[in-house]
Each structure stands twice: as C-alpha cells, then as structure tokens.
Design a protein around this motif. Structure first.
Motif, PDB file in Angstrom:
ATOM      1  N   UNK A  93       0.755  -1.330   0.056  1.00  0.00           N
ATOM      2  CA  UNK A  93       0.061  -0.071   0.051  1.00  0.00           C
ATOM      3  C   UNK A  93       0.838   1.290  -0.156  1.00  0.00           C
ATOM      4  N   UNK A  94       2.160   1.250   0.507  1.00  0.00           N
ATOM      5  CA  UNK A  94       3.088   2.557   0.389  1.00  0.00           C
ATOM      6  C   UNK A  94       4.466   1.893  -0.224  1.00  0.00           C
ATOM      7  N   UNK A  95       4.562   2.054  -1.450  1.00  0.00           N
ATOM      8  CA  UNK A  95       5.814   1.530  -2.264  1.00  0.00           C
ATOM      9  C   UNK A  95       6.934   2.231  -1.671  1.00  0.00           C
ATOM     10  N   UNK A  96       6.886   3.300  -1.349  1.00  0.00           N
ATOM     11  CA  UNK A  96       7.997   4.179  -0.897  1.00  0.00           C
ATOM     12  C   UNK A  96       8.383   4.325   0.605  1.00  0.00           C
ATOM     13  N   UNK A  97       7.573   3.594   1.303  1.00  0.00           N
ATOM     14  CA  UNK A  97       7.734   3.635   2.953  1.00  0.00           C
ATOM     15  C   UNK A  97       8.938   2.930   3.292  1.00  0.00           C
ATOM     16  N   UNK A  98       9.529   3.233   4.528  1.00  0.00           N
ATOM     17  CA  UNK A  98      10.594   2.809   5.036  1.00  0.00           C
ATOM     18  C   UNK A  98      10.305   2.030   6.339  1.00  0.00           C
ATOM     19  N   UNK A  99      11.152   1.343   7.006  1.00  0.00           N
ATOM     20  CA  UNK A  99      10.632   0.725   8.284  1.00  0.00           C
ATOM     21  C   UNK A  99      10.237   1.671   9.252  1.00  0.00           C
ATOM     22  N   UNK A 100      10.654   2.856   9.510  1.00  0.00           N
ATOM     23  CA  UNK A 100      10.297   3.775  10.338  1.00  0.00           C
ATOM     24  C   UNK A 100       8.893   3.985  10.224  1.00  0.00           C
ATOM     25  N   UNK A 101       8.141   4.158   8.761  1.00  0.00           N
ATOM     26  CA  UNK A 101       6.858   4.505   8.535  1.00  0.00           C
ATOM     27  C   UNK A 101       5.973   3.323   9.113  1.00  0.00           C
ATOM     28  N   UNK A 102       6.437   2.188   8.979  1.00  0.00           N
ATOM     29  CA  UNK A 102       5.778   0.963   9.347  1.00  0.00           C
ATOM     30  C   UNK A 102       5.577   1.046  10.819  1.00  0.00           C
ATOM     31  N   UNK A 103       6.541   1.207  11.651  1.00  0.00           N
ATOM     32  CA  UNK A 103       6.664   1.454  13.189  1.00  0.00           C
ATOM     33  C   UNK A 103       5.720   2.600  13.631  1.00  0.00           C
ATOM     34  N   UNK A 125       3.800   3.509  19.859  1.00  0.00           N
ATOM     35  CA  UNK A 125       4.599   3.770  21.174  1.00  0.00           C
ATOM     36  C   UNK A 125       6.098   3.699  20.801  1.00  0.00           C
ATOM     37  N   UNK A 126       6.361   3.034  19.765  1.00  0.00           N
ATOM     38  CA  UNK A 126       8.037   2.856  19.573  1.00  0.00           C
ATOM     39  C   UNK A 126       8.455   4.034  18.610  1.00  0.00           C
ATOM     40  N   UNK A 153       8.058  24.332   6.746  1.00  0.00           N
ATOM     41  CA  UNK A 153       7.290  24.920   5.963  1.00  0.00           C
ATOM     42  C   UNK A 153       6.369  23.958   5.235  1.00  0.00           C
ATOM     43  N   UNK A 154       5.631  24.569   4.034  1.00  0.00           N
ATOM     44  CA  UNK A 154       4.624  23.604   3.540  1.00  0.00           C
ATOM     45  C   UNK A 154       5.254  22.519   2.687  1.00  0.00           C
ATOM     46  N   UNK A 155       6.435  22.845   2.298  1.00  0.00           N
ATOM     47  CA  UNK A 155       7.140  21.878   1.337  1.00  0.00           C
ATOM     48  C   UNK A 155       7.732  20.970   2.250  1.00  0.00           C
ATOM     49  N   UNK A 156       8.019  21.540   3.190  1.00  0.00           N
ATOM     50  CA  UNK A 156       8.698  20.467   4.017  1.00  0.00           C
ATOM     51  C   UNK A 156       7.859  20.053   5.379  1.00  0.00           C
ATOM     52  N   UNK A 157       6.990  19.024   5.018  1.00  0.00           N
ATOM     53  CA  UNK A 157       6.118  18.931   6.350  1.00  0.00           C
ATOM     54  C   UNK A 157       6.249  17.247   7.034  1.00  0.00           C
ATOM     55  N   UNK A 158       7.413  16.603   6.496  1.00  0.00           N
ATOM     56  CA  UNK A 158       7.757  15.357   7.031  1.00  0.00           C
ATOM     57  C   UNK A 158       7.870  15.618   8.401  1.00  0.00           C
ATOM     58  N   UNK A 159       7.482  14.593   9.270  1.00  0.00           N
ATOM     59  CA  UNK A 159       7.593  14.673  10.734  1.00  0.00           C
ATOM     60  C   UNK A 159       9.129  14.440  11.165  1.00  0.00           C
ATOM     61  N   UNK A 160       9.493  14.834  12.409  1.00  0.00           N
ATOM     62  CA  UNK A 160      10.665  14.735  13.061  1.00  0.00           C
ATOM     63  C   UNK A 160      10.578  13.742  14.122  1.00  0.00           C
ATOM     64  N   UNK A 161      11.497  13.004  14.539  1.00  0.00           N
ATOM     65  CA  UNK A 161      11.473  11.845  15.494  1.00  0.00           C
ATOM     66  C   UNK A 161      12.472  10.939  15.113  1.00  0.00           C
ATOM     67  N   UNK A 162      12.325   9.620  16.111  1.00  0.00           N
ATOM     68  CA  UNK A 162      13.240   8.568  16.015  1.00  0.00           C
ATOM     69  C   UNK A 162      12.554   7.374  16.555  1.00  0.00           C
TER      70      UNK A 162
END
Length: 997
Positions: A696-706, A712-713, A725-734
């Motif tokens: 369902x998400x061909x460009x997803x990475x392991x962090x997206x699945x978590x 909680x992880x 900004x509007x062009x840079x709306x990706x979340x920040x975290x780890x």
C-alpha cells in the motif's frame, strides 16, 4: 413405728447445712439401729449355747417379733425418689447436661433428664423437665400465689416451645413418672394413685414446688393426673383427658365450653343464669392453608383464570407451580412450602356470661389481637446420603459417579459396545440405554436450525467466568444439561449421546452448515473449556468455507463484466480484480472489504468496481503501483517521499485454541532479542502486516511502518525548534531504544517481507485443515477428559440457570449464590489440570460439592416459592425466609441429628392481613356442602382446624374447696384453670384446681 424414710422437716428457705444435717440424721439413725440389732442377736446367740433347753421358747418369741427398724419397699421407693430429686435440685443446668440431660426438639432452652427406679418387680422412669435462660441458668421458680405468666390469658404469647403439659397446666418445671412399658402409661387406678403419692411425699420431704404427673388410661387419650405443693396450705391438683371421637355438639361451641368450665366451681348448674363470674379468657385459632387442595384447586384455578388474578400464588394440578421458573425446562421441583398455618390470638379478655361467648364465636378473625403465620415446610432436612429429590444437585452427583467410571475405558465407544470387555465388564444392568428416538429428539433440540448466538451475547454469567466450562447458551453447555437428564446420566447413556453428538457436528462440517448456538465471529474465548474452544473454532472454519464457496461463485459470474471493461479501467483497477479473483484466501469475502476492526486504523470501504482508489481522482504515477490500500492514514506522511501514508488491508489475526498455544514453542530461535515472539504465528502475522503495508506504500521505510503499527516505539523530536514549511512537512523523530538495536527482529522481518497485498498472501491458517483437526479431537477424546469438562460446564451452567430465579429482595439468598460462585472455581480446578485418577480424592471432594449445591438449590427453591406467594406482602417473604435460613444453615452438612421441624411463626401486620386471608380462597357453592361447619369464626368461608382456649378464675367466694379461716387469701391465686384444645372431631380438656384439703 421407726421408718427408714423419716426425715427432719426443712423449710423451703433452709440452706444446704440443713440438708446435710438431715442426711447425717438418716445415716446415724440407721447405724444405731443396726448396732442395737447386732448386739441383741449376739447376746441371744450366747444364751442359746448356754441353755439349749430354751431354744424352742426363743424360736417362738422371735417368730412373732415385728422389726420396725427395717424400711418397707414402699418407703425405700420414696427414699429413692427423694434422693434423685435432691440431686436434681442441687445440680446446676450445666451439670445436669453433663449427666446426660437431653435438649428437647420443640425448644432451644428446654431439657429433660431421667432416672430409672424400681419398686418390687416393676421398673419406672422418672423424667425431670426444666428450662434455662440464655446464660444457661435455671430460671427462678415463679410465685404461685400470683397469676402464672406461663401460657396464661394475660400473656399474648402462645409459644410453640411449650411442652404439652406446660401449656395444659401452666407449669414450668415438672416431673413425669411412668412405667417402663410399651404404652408408658398406668392403666390401673390404684397404681397411678400410689405412684403419685410416692412422688408427692418425696417432693414434700425435699421442700420442692415441682409439679408431678402420671400418665394414665390409653395413650391416645393423653390423660394425666398430677399434684403440686404450692408452699402454703394449698395444693394444686391436675387432671387431663380427651375425647377422640363423637364430641358432643354442645362442646363444639364456645358457649358450651364456657359452661363446662363454670360448672367446676358452682354448686349447681341452675346457678349459672343468676351468677356472673369474671372469667379470664384467651383463645387461639389455627387455620390451615394448603398449597394444593385436592378437591377445590381446579375450581380455584378456573376462578383465578376468569378474574385474571392468582391470589394464592399457586396453580392447578395440571399446571406446575414452578412452570415459569428457570429450572422448569429441565425438571419440576417439589414445592418446599406445603402450605401455611395462620394463627389468630384473642387475649386478655374478661367474660361474664355465656352470651358473650356466643358473640365471640361469631366474631371475625380480623378482630383478633394478633395474627401469626408459619409455613409448612418439608418434613425434614435431607441427609447427605439421600438424593431422592430431583434437581441439579442430584444429577450432578450421578455425573460425578460417571466420571469415576470413565477411567475404565479408553474410548467412549467401549461403554456402548457390549462385546468389548474393556468397558462393558464393569457396567451394571441398571445403566440402560434409551431408545434412539429419545436421543434423536435431544439432538433435534440441540441442533435446531436458526438458533444462533452472537459474540456480543456470548459468555454466560459474568460471575461464572472463573469456572473453566462453557457459557450457558453455548452448544456444549446445552449438551451437558441434556446429559444430566438423559438415561439417568449414567456413563453408557452419556457415551451414546456423545457419539451421536459428534456425528451431527461432523455432518455440519461436511455440509458446510453453520453450527447452532456457537458464534462464528470474534476471538476464541480461552477462558472456556477446550471442547467449547474447538466448537467455536469449527464454527469459524465453517463460516470461512461458506465465504470461499460464495467467492468462487461470484468470481465466475464476474468474468463477463471483466471482458467488457475498457483497457484503461482494467489497468487502473488491475489490483482490485486480482484481489477479488483470489478466492482461496482465509481472510474473508473479497467482494467486500474487511471492516474497520480488521485493520489498525479506521478505513473507508470502496467498491472494487468503481475503478477509483481511496486517495481521490488525482493520481500520481506512484498510485498506479499502489495495491491493497484501504484508506489514507489521517495526518500521517511518509518520511522519505513526503506522500500521504495509506493504511492497508490486512489479514485477520489467526484464531488459536488453548492447545494450539501450548504446541507452539515459547521462544523462537530466530528472535533472540529482548522482546521475543511468544509463537511462530505472531511472527507470521507481523510479516503479513509488513507485506501489506509495503504494497500500500511502495516508498515507505521501516520507520513508517513503526509509526503506523506501533506508535509507542516512535518518539517525536520536540527539542528541535525548526519551523516546518509547507514543502517540508515530514515529521521529526526517532525510533525507540529497543527498535534501534542492531539486529532488531522487526527490522529483519521488514527486510525479508515482500510487498504483497493481503489478497495475494498465503492464509495464516487453513480453515479446512483446522476444521478436520477439530473433528479428529472430538472423535478421539478420552472418556475421562470428556467427563472432566462436562462436570465443569454442568456445574457452571446449573448455577447460571439457578441465578436467573426471581426471589425478590432476599439478601441472604443473594449472598448464598455469591458464595456458591466463589466455591465452585477452586473445587473444580483439579478437573482442569488433567491429572485425575480413579482413586483420586477429588472425586470425594466433588461429591461434597454436590451436597453444598443441594443445600443452595433447596434454599433457592424455597425463596422462589415464598416470593411467588407473597408478591403483595414482600416483608413476610423476607422475614419467613430469614427465619428458615437461620434455622437451616447451622444444620448444613451435618445430616439429621434431630428430627426438628421448622415451626417459627411470623407476625402478620394489619395491612398484610388481607393478603394472607386471600390465600384462603372463598369456596364455591358446590364446595361448601362438602365441609361440616361447626366451630364458627369462619375466615373466607373456612373454619379453623384447631381451637385452643384457656379459662382461668382467681378466688371464688363460696368455693367449697376453700377454707374460710385460711391464712392465705385466694384472691391472688389462680384457683381454677382449664385448657381446652379441640377440633370438630376430638376434644381435650385439662383442669387444674387449687384446694386446701
């Protein structure tokens, strides 16, 4: 005349020193007499030897000598009575109990002690009846010069704890002396007078005020004569006798009974019209209300049916009393309340003429000062070894016996086949097998079509969840309840029914027919027994088989539609058609997408034929390769591509029974990090979810699945103050610490999982294979394993059935049921461990549990019966049940120590009298002629079954018994007392008279 029984007179207030002095006198007198006699004999002996010629003269002299120093048998008998009475007088009640005093069944504080006496060739038994107070102390002797408060008209209490003689003559402590014979009565009048005189002399020597009685005549007459020293110049004499048949009509009415009493102290019956005597009067009338009247219940039932009411709370013989109780589906319980006794009491009434008595006879019972009601319950408490009352407890006891027998064979078929000695050699002839028609009827009720249970309504009573059985409405629970009543619940009957039951389950599986009474959705309830889990698994497998068959037919029917679609539609909708055509999956109907409960986030259901994805009409090139998307995850973006995250369709979590969990290894070798998977199935489920997410998400990475699967992880980075900004709306975290470790098992699975939508994945569990495994388990189940699960389920189902009983606001019964639910789980726990043997102590524990269940069932039946009968007077139901509960609980588990019936009476309030009176239904015209109405005081057309009257008179002028010069006045002495007890067929009269002769 020197007598052995001569004693010094001791006044009633003399101390113990006087008594000791008197005894010393007895023995010293005897000793001196014996010494003198011995001395004279010795002197005569020497004289005889000295002068042999005087032998004849001495012989003639001693032949006519009367020795008055030797007591006669009559005097020795009196002395023996006196000695026994002195011992009883000096001993405390506690010491009397130690010596063998016996508690009487009719009272908690009444006792008797006896002693055997001998007079000549006859043996007698003398019994002393006494009472103690709450502290175990003998009550003080009442003053006979004042009105006696025991059973007198001045007292409104007619205690059921009275001894018959106490009620007849108004005494407290008394003696009864009778011959040791079959009848225990004295048929000879001189013998009776002699016995009574002996006891009277002995009591007088003891300065005792006890009354003494001797039974006379035929035992059926209950006749007595008696005497009592009143401590003054007066003596009270007693006499009682009865008429067992043909009571004179005059004595059936109050007027005639009053004249009978007055005739005892007037000089002539002609004085009655001209003399008025203030006679004290008390009366108690007893009405009997039967639960089922043999000759009028049909008419009463018809009357109640026409009026739309049931005033009695009972039904006719055709309709059982417990027809609407929850246990009536399985058995009909005997009504523990056989009926009621209503007692109406008139007290403290002064009567001056017979005309007043005639008016009282016509008075309504509503005018009585007090109403008391007492239930007529079962005759006795059940013994531990008696199971003659049909109910759940009795059948569970038989099921325990079947469990013990089940260890003697390896398969259930061994108990059915008569040719197999391994099982049939231990079966007795009483274990009959019912004809096939009976088992067919039971199976028809069990597998009734259209009876389905949803998962939300599945689970039975919440309080029985600790019992590892099956819910009440489930198929296996119903099978267990039917087994309790099938062929007397013997092991052969259970084997026959189980084999037919498994055959019917196999038929449902092979024909893909839904199993009734089992939910086909929801998770497996691991808190139930294993058989119930297997049946639930089989129901789910049948449901999946049916869905697969429907999918296959739908796929064939959709081929024409696929060919008619345009090339563009086929390219865009290629994924959706692949999902629909893949009909062999386990997850569900592919024509309709899974519900929101099947995925981690809520999704939108879209039609497979729409040719449109859930992300809208504007499609990017990456959307064309997107497969298995259910919807867009709200406000979530992919980390690398900055695209909207899609929630995929995933396979349902595989259903597993308890034994499947035990078969899986607890530690998986491939996952040796800090959070291992408990089973291989959990690993496969995680891999399936990762594959669906990748599709369902061909460009997803392991962090997206978590972030989607285990939020909680994922730790949001709140310290970075970067304006997005509007062009840079990706979340920040780890990732969390455990997900960031090298060689993390989740990351390893992610790297090995291909991008496949759930429609193209291999099913996690094959329904065909799992269904066959369930059938194999049921067919090869060992007998003791079946019986162990049946017992757990039967106990829980029986308790869940009984708790549905409507018994009103009876707190004791509610507490009793709660205690039962707390008792069952630990008692049944050994059955769940599968470690029983034929000689296990658990079998005896289960039998004791059946006894506890029987007591609870008995109390619950009584509570239901009382609640039905007193719907309009709930207070009476509560009070009567509370009294019976306090009477019954101390006797639970100890059997019958004494045959004491429950006779506690409960006062009826004025506002409750109408409800109680209506339990005596007015007889119809056709029924009235059947009864001979002769006693008056009718209540709803019913006369009392027994009438008890006490007449008393204090100090009569001109009494020919009295002495005018007596030092004690008769005004404060009850000179005459008459107790009358009778019905229309018998009459008993007891008279006591005070005299100074």
């Amino acid at each position: 005349m020197a007598s052995f029984s001569i004693s010094t007179k001791v006044e009633p207030d003399a101390d113990d020193d006087c008594v000791a002095e008197e005894e010393v006198f007895h023995f010293s007198y005897l000793f001196h007499s014996l010494v003198i006699h011995w001395f004279l004999s010795l002197q005569c002996h020497y004289r005889i030897r000295a002068n042999a010629n005087l032998l004849a003269l001495l012989a003639l002299q001693f032949e006519n000598f009367d020795d008055f120093t030797i007591a006669s048998p009559w005097e020795r008998f009196i002395y023996e009575i006196e000695a026994v009475c002195r011992d009883w007088m000096t001993d405390s009640p506690k010491r009397l109990l130690d010596k063998g005093a016996v508690a009487l069944v009719y009272s908690n504080y009444s006792y008797k002690v006896n002693s055997e006496l001998k007079y000549g060739t006859e043996s007698y038994c003398m019994e002393y009846y006494f009472e103690t107070n709450n502290n175990g102390v003998r009550p003080c002797t009442f003053d006979l010069s004042s009105p006696n408060t025991l059973g007198q008209p001045g007292t409104a209490d007619w205690r059921s704890g009275f001894h018959d003689l106490q009620l007849c003559f108004g005494v407290k402590e008394f003696l009864v002396i009778s011959p040791k014979s079959v009848s225990s009565t004295v048929l000879d009048a001189p013998e009776a007078s002699k016995l009574l005189s002996a006891v009277a002399i002995a009591l007088s020597n003891c300065s005792s005020l006890w009354a003494a009685f001797v039974p006379v005549h035929d035992p059926s007459r209950k006749a007595y004569i008696g005497i009592q020293n009143m401590g003054t110049v007066f003596t009270r004499r007693f006499e009682a006798d009865g008429i067992c048949s043909q009571v004179p009509r005059r004595l059936m009415h109050l007027e005639g009974l009053y004249e009978l009493f007055v005739s005892k102290f007037v000089h002539s019956t002609l004085d009655l019209p001209t003399n008025f005597f203030k006679v004290q009067f008390a009366m108690m009338l007893t009405y009997k209300m039967l639960a089922h009247d043999d000759y009028n219940m049909k008419a009463i039932d018809a009357q109640n049916t026409n009026s739309g009411e049931n005033l009695t709370g009972e039904t006719s013989n055709e309709t059982l009393w417990d027809n609407d109780c929850p246990w009536s589906e399985w058995y009909s319980a005997e009504d523990p309340v056989k009926g009621f006794e209503l007692i109406t009491i008139w007290s403290k009434k002064m009567v001056e003429s017979s005309l007043e008595m005639a008016e009282l006879e016509n008075a309504s019972p509503y005018e009585a000062e007090k109403w008391l009601i007492c239930p007529i319950c079962a005759p006795k408490l059940p013994e531990v070894s008696e199971w003659n009352q049909i109910g759940f407890a009795s059948q569970l006891h038989i099921l325990v016996d079947a469990l013990k027998m089940s260890f003697k064979a390896q398969f259930m078929e061994n108990f059915v086949s008569a040719d197999d000695n391994s099982g049939s050699e231990n079966l007795n002839s009483s274990m009959v097998i019912l004809p096939p028609t009976v088992s067919d009827q039971v199976l028809k009720e069990l597998f009734q079509e259209g009876v389905q249970v949803t998962y939300s309504a599945y689970g039975g009573n919440k309080t029985s969840g600790a019992i590892k059985g099956a819910p009440l409405e489930s198929l296996f629970a119903q099978f267990c309840l039917h087994s309790l009543w099938f062929g007397y619940c013997n092991i052969r009957a259970i084997a026959v029914l189980w084999i037919e039951f498994v055959r019917e389950v196999r038929r449902c599986w092979e024909e893909s027919q839904l199993i009734p009474r089992m939910p086909a959705n929801g998770p497996i309830d691991l808190s139930t027994c294993l058989i119930n889990q297997k049946l639930q698994m089989l129901a789910v497998c049948i449901e999946k088989k049916c869905e697969v068959n429907e999918d296959y037919q739908d796929c064939i029917g959709s081929e024409d539609q696929i060919e008619s679609m345009t090339e563009e539609e086929s390219v865009v909708g290629d994924d959706s058609f692949k999902m629909r055509i893949s009909c062999g999956d386990f997850s569900g109907n592919v024509d309709s997408f899974p519900t929101a409960g099947d995925i981690h986030y809520s999704v939108k259901t879209v039609s497979a034929f729409s040719g449109k994805h859930s992300d809208g009409d504007d499609k990017k090139p990456s959307d064309i390769t997107r497969r298995g998307s259910a919807s867009i995850a709200d406000a979530m973006m992919l980390l690398k591509s900055n695209e909207s995250m899609h929630a995929p369709y995933t396979q349902e979590a595989p259903l597993m029974t308890e034994d499947m969990h035990e078969e899986c290894p607890q530690d998986v070798e491939d996952f040796s990090d800090s959070f291992n998977f408990s089973t291989l199935v959990e690993r496969d489920t995680l891999a399936s979810d990762m594959s669906a997410f990748k599709a369902a998400n061909p460009k997803a990475v392991f962090e997206d699945f978590i972030r989607w699967h285990s939020p909680g992880d994922w730790i949001d980075d709140d310290d970075l103050e970067v304006e997005m900004s509007k062009d840079n709306s990706s979340p920040r975290g780890k990732l969390s610490k455990r997900m960031s470790k090298n060689g993390n098992s989740w990351r390893n699975i992610w790297s090995r999982s291909p991008a496949l939508p759930f429609s193209e994945q291999k099913p996690l569990i094959d329904p065909n294979r799992e269904g066959e495994k369930v059938i194999h388990y049921l067919e090869t189940l060992q007998p003791h394993q079946l019986l162990e699960q049946m017992l757990c389920t039967a106990f829980g189902a029986a308790a869940d059935t009984l708790i549905q009983t409507n018994y009103g606001e009876l707190k004791q019964m509610e507490t009793m049921m709660q205690h039962l639910y707390l008792t069952l789980p630990p008692a049944l726990k050994p059955l769940q461990e599968n470690r029983l043997s034929v000689d296990s102590e658990t079998i005896e524990d289960l039998r004791r549990l059946c006894v506890v269940f029987q007591h609870v069932e008995k109390l619950l039946t009584l509570a239901a019966s009382l609640h039905r009968k007193f719907l309009q007077a709930p207070r009476l139901a509560r009070e009567i049940f509370s009294d019976f509960y306090n009477f019954y609980i101390p006797r639970m588990g100890i059997g019958l120590i004494e045959e004491k019936e429950f006779d506690k009476k409960q006062a009826v309030w004025n506002e409750e009298r109408e409800v109680v009176a209506n339990m005596l239904v007015q007889p119809t015209a056709n029924q009235s002629w059947r009864k001979v109405l002769s006693m008056g005081n009718l209540l709803n057309g019913h006369e009392p079954i027994q009438r008890e009257i006490i007449f008393s008179l204090h100090g009569v002028n001109g009494n020919h018994y009295a002495i005018p010069t007596a030092t004690v006045s008769l005004q404060n002495i009850e000179t005459y007392r008459m107790y009358i007890c009778g019905t229309s067929n018998d009459l008993r009269v007891a008279l006591s008279v005070v005299s100074s002769d």
